[in-house]
Design a protein around this motif. Structure first.
Motif, PDB file in Angstrom:
ATOM      1  N   ALA A 132       0.793  -1.123   0.003  1.00  0.00           N
ATOM      2  CA  ALA A 132      -0.058  -0.059   0.006  1.00  0.00           C
ATOM      3  C   ALA A 132       1.068   1.279   0.099  1.00  0.00           C
ATOM      4  N   ARG A 133       2.371   0.946   0.008  1.00  0.00           N
ATOM      5  CA  ARG A 133       2.975   2.233   0.029  1.00  0.00           C
ATOM      6  C   ARG A 133       3.292   2.859  -1.379  1.00  0.00           C
ATOM      7  N   LEU A 134       2.994   4.211  -1.544  1.00  0.00           N
ATOM      8  CA  LEU A 134       3.182   4.842  -2.860  1.00  0.00           C
ATOM      9  C   LEU A 134       4.659   5.578  -2.729  1.00  0.00           C
ATOM     10  N   ASP A 135       5.367   5.288  -3.787  1.00  0.00           N
ATOM     11  CA  ASP A 135       6.557   6.259  -3.961  1.00  0.00           C
ATOM     12  C   ASP A 135       6.482   6.729  -5.488  1.00  0.00           C
ATOM     13  N   PHE A 136       6.851   7.980  -5.307  1.00  0.00           N
ATOM     14  CA  PHE A 136       7.086   8.826  -6.705  1.00  0.00           C
ATOM     15  C   PHE A 136       8.361   9.794  -6.242  1.00  0.00           C
ATOM     16  N   PRO A 137       9.144   9.825  -7.386  1.00  0.00           N
ATOM     17  CA  PRO A 137       9.308   9.458  -8.657  1.00  0.00           C
ATOM     18  C   PRO A 137       9.287   7.878  -8.580  1.00  0.00           C
ATOM     19  N   ASP A 138       9.073   7.150  -9.741  1.00  0.00           N
ATOM     20  CA  ASP A 138       9.072   5.603  -9.773  1.00  0.00           C
ATOM     21  C   ASP A 138      10.273   5.137  -9.406  1.00  0.00           C
ATOM     22  N   GLU A 139      11.481   5.433  -9.497  1.00  0.00           N
ATOM     23  CA  GLU A 139      12.747   4.695  -9.067  1.00  0.00           C
ATOM     24  C   GLU A 139      12.653   4.308  -7.672  1.00  0.00           C
ATOM     25  N   PHE A 140      12.065   5.145  -6.849  1.00  0.00           N
ATOM     26  CA  PHE A 140      12.272   4.925  -5.375  1.00  0.00           C
ATOM     27  C   PHE A 140      11.327   3.854  -4.983  1.00  0.00           C
ATOM     28  N   TYR A 142      11.850   1.087  -5.900  1.00  0.00           N
ATOM     29  CA  TYR A 142      12.644  -0.058  -5.384  1.00  0.00           C
ATOM     30  C   TYR A 142      13.388  -0.304  -4.041  1.00  0.00           C
ATOM     31  N   ILE A 143      13.129   1.009  -3.314  1.00  0.00           N
ATOM     32  CA  ILE A 143      13.381   1.030  -1.878  1.00  0.00           C
ATOM     33  C   ILE A 143      12.087   0.286  -1.075  1.00  0.00           C
ATOM     34  N   ARG A 144      10.991   0.439  -1.354  1.00  0.00           N
ATOM     35  CA  ARG A 144      10.010  -0.181  -0.986  1.00  0.00           C
ATOM     36  C   ARG A 144       9.916  -1.817  -1.003  1.00  0.00           C
ATOM     37  N   ASP A 145      10.468  -2.128  -2.391  1.00  0.00           N
ATOM     38  CA  ASP A 145      10.506  -3.661  -2.827  1.00  0.00           C
ATOM     39  C   ASP A 145      11.622  -4.281  -1.890  1.00  0.00           C
ATOM     40  N   LYS A 146      12.770  -3.597  -1.648  1.00  0.00           N
ATOM     41  CA  LYS A 146      14.009  -4.206  -1.001  1.00  0.00           C
ATOM     42  C   LYS A 146      13.384  -4.255   0.287  1.00  0.00           C
ATOM     43  N   LEU A 147      12.814  -3.200   0.946  1.00  0.00           N
ATOM     44  CA  LEU A 147      12.359  -3.360   2.208  1.00  0.00           C
ATOM     45  C   LEU A 147      11.410  -4.583   2.517  1.00  0.00           C
ATOM     46  N   ALA A 148      10.513  -4.689   1.565  1.00  0.00           N
ATOM     47  CA  ALA A 148       9.717  -5.816   1.717  1.00  0.00           C
ATOM     48  C   ALA A 148      10.398  -7.204   1.756  1.00  0.00           C
ATOM     49  N   GLU A 149      11.333  -7.409   0.788  1.00  0.00           N
ATOM     50  CA  GLU A 149      12.370  -8.318   0.583  1.00  0.00           C
ATOM     51  C   GLU A 149      12.834  -8.669   1.847  1.00  0.00           C
ATOM     52  N   GLY A 150      13.422  -7.586   2.562  1.00  0.00           N
ATOM     53  CA  GLY A 150      14.190  -7.676   3.925  1.00  0.00           C
ATOM     54  C   GLY A 150      13.258  -8.275   4.770  1.00  0.00           C
ATOM     55  N   SER A 223      14.700  17.493  -2.040  1.00  0.00           N
ATOM     56  CA  SER A 223      15.135  19.067  -1.971  1.00  0.00           C
ATOM     57  C   SER A 223      14.370  20.066  -2.895  1.00  0.00           C
ATOM     58  N   SER A 224      14.089  19.314  -4.158  1.00  0.00           N
ATOM     59  CA  SER A 224      13.324  19.999  -5.371  1.00  0.00           C
ATOM     60  C   SER A 224      11.853  20.032  -5.044  1.00  0.00           C
ATOM     61  N   GLY A 225      11.290  19.123  -3.814  1.00  0.00           N
ATOM     62  CA  GLY A 225       9.684  19.122  -3.510  1.00  0.00           C
ATOM     63  C   GLY A 225       9.279  18.220  -4.542  1.00  0.00           C
ATOM     64  N   THR A 226       9.896  17.306  -5.052  1.00  0.00           N
ATOM     65  CA  THR A 226       9.057  16.334  -5.993  1.00  0.00           C
ATOM     66  C   THR A 226       8.857  14.994  -5.537  1.00  0.00           C
ATOM     67  N   ARG A 227       9.440  14.800  -4.373  1.00  0.00           N
ATOM     68  CA  ARG A 227       9.340  13.404  -3.622  1.00  0.00           C
ATOM     69  C   ARG A 227       7.975  13.101  -3.091  1.00  0.00           C
ATOM     70  N   PHE A 228       7.346  12.038  -3.244  1.00  0.00           N
ATOM     71  CA  PHE A 228       6.086  11.554  -2.564  1.00  0.00           C
ATOM     72  C   PHE A 228       6.029  10.332  -1.954  1.00  0.00           C
ATOM     73  N   LEU A 229       5.843  10.432  -0.807  1.00  0.00           N
ATOM     74  CA  LEU A 229       5.782   9.110  -0.049  1.00  0.00           C
ATOM     75  C   LEU A 229       4.681   8.878   0.857  1.00  0.00           C
ATOM     76  N   PHE A 230       3.853   7.793   0.671  1.00  0.00           N
ATOM     77  CA  PHE A 230       2.642   7.604   1.115  1.00  0.00           C
ATOM     78  C   PHE A 230       2.734   6.156   1.879  1.00  0.00           C
ATOM     79  N   THR A 231       2.408   6.134   3.258  1.00  0.00           N
ATOM     80  CA  THR A 231       2.741   4.795   3.877  1.00  0.00           C
ATOM     81  C   THR A 231       1.401   4.795   4.640  1.00  0.00           C
ATOM     82  N   PRO A 232       0.164   4.256   4.430  1.00  0.00           N
ATOM     83  CA  PRO A 232      -0.834   4.201   5.365  1.00  0.00           C
ATOM     84  C   PRO A 232      -0.560   3.136   6.588  1.00  0.00           C
ATOM     85  N   VAL A 233      -1.281   3.820   7.725  1.00  0.00           N
ATOM     86  CA  VAL A 233      -0.891   3.073   9.027  1.00  0.00           C
ATOM     87  C   VAL A 233      -2.451   2.334   9.376  1.00  0.00           C
TER      88      VAL A 233
END
Ligand SMILES: C[S@@+](CC[C@H](N)C(=O)[O-])C[C@H]1O[C@@H](n2cnc3c(N)ncnc32)[C@H](O)[C@@H]1O
Length: 240
Positions: A132-140, A142-150, A223-233
């Motif tokens: 349910a975690r949303l990351d943008f830009p899409d390249e990020f 990968y962080i979510r997928d690696k955390l889930a794998e861990g 820093s440029s204000g484009t990062r979006f990270l959404f993690t519902p609890v």
């Protein structure tokens, strides 16, 4: 990295998570768990970051399977397994877990036990679902997928949040299941940036070169204000 440093990192992570999720807890306590309780049990209490906050001025007990973590507890600590709670029926007004359901091998069995020893209410207070975690830009993503794998390689279920209804059904309980949603702004993301990356470094097997590139890129994006990270609890509550 030594076992001691890994443990220290884990303690830091628990404290940071508990702090991040405090607004969700405050909201739950004021809207859904707004009944008086004088005794409380946390199953899978870790170092007690949440129990110390919730159990103030109450009879509060924390149970965990890890003795090392219990040593940090300021409340009464019990070494034990959530699947077999060593308490009599109806011992505590409120019995809850927090960020733990993904680590139980049989979550429905733990919930059944929580309900048995509760007098008024049980609650899975803050549970994640990495799907349910949303990351943008899409390249990020990968962080979510690696955390889930861990989490999977450490024996957990990163997709436990969506299964709360099922767990409560299996435990023969009617649950109020919902989510607390919050999008972190750039200031919050920057404040937790270094800690988040030490966590990623410690708890995933991400290639060091890839990690450096992503970290740099994420810093620029925040820093440029484009990062979006959404993690519902997610939460689930059942009343007795
Ligand atoms: C992510 S930590 C959360 C700790 C604490 N609830 C918090 O939010 O700070 C999960 C905790 O569950 C504990 N745990 C895992 N399996 C358990 C079990 N079967 N019985 C009791 N505790 C367990 C772990 O030792 C760990 O402390």
């Amino acid at each position: 990295m030594s076992e001691q440093i890994r443990k220290d990192e884990f303690r830091k992570l628990l404290a940071r998570q508990a702090k991040l999720i405090k607004p969700a807890r405050d909201w739950l306590l004021s809207t859904k768990l707004n009944f008086p309780f004088s005794s409380v049990l946390e199953v899978g209490c870790g170092c007690g970051d949440v129990l110390h906050e919730l159990g103030e001025d109450k009879w509060s007990v924390g149970l965990d399977i890890e003795l090392e973590l219990l040593k940090e507890l300021k409340a009464e600590g019990v070494l034990g397994d959530g699947h077999f709670l060593p308490f009599q029926n109806g011992s505590f007004d409120l019995v809850y877990c927090h960020f733990s359901i993904m680590w139980f091998s049989d979550p429905a069995a733990v919930i059944r036990e929580m309900a048995r020893v509760a007098k008024k209410s049980i609650c899975c207070m803050a549970e994640y679902d990495y799907g349910a975690r949303l990351d943008f830009p899409d390249e990020f993503g990968y962080i979510r997928d690696k955390l889930a794998e861990g989490i999977i390689s450490d024996g957990g279920d990163p997709y436990a949040g969506r299964k709360l209804n099922q767990y409560f059904k299996e435990a023969n309980l009617e649950a109020d299941v919902g989510a607390y949603c919050h999008v972190m702004d750039s200031q919050q993301l920057l404040a937790g940036f270094e800690d988040e990356w030490s966590f990623i470094q410690e708890f995933t097997d991400m290639d060091p070169g890839k990690m450096d590139d992503l970290k740099k890129s994420e810093f620029e994006s925040i820093s440029s204000g484009t990062r979006f990270l959404f993690t519902p609890v997610f939460y689930a509550i059942a009343r007795k």
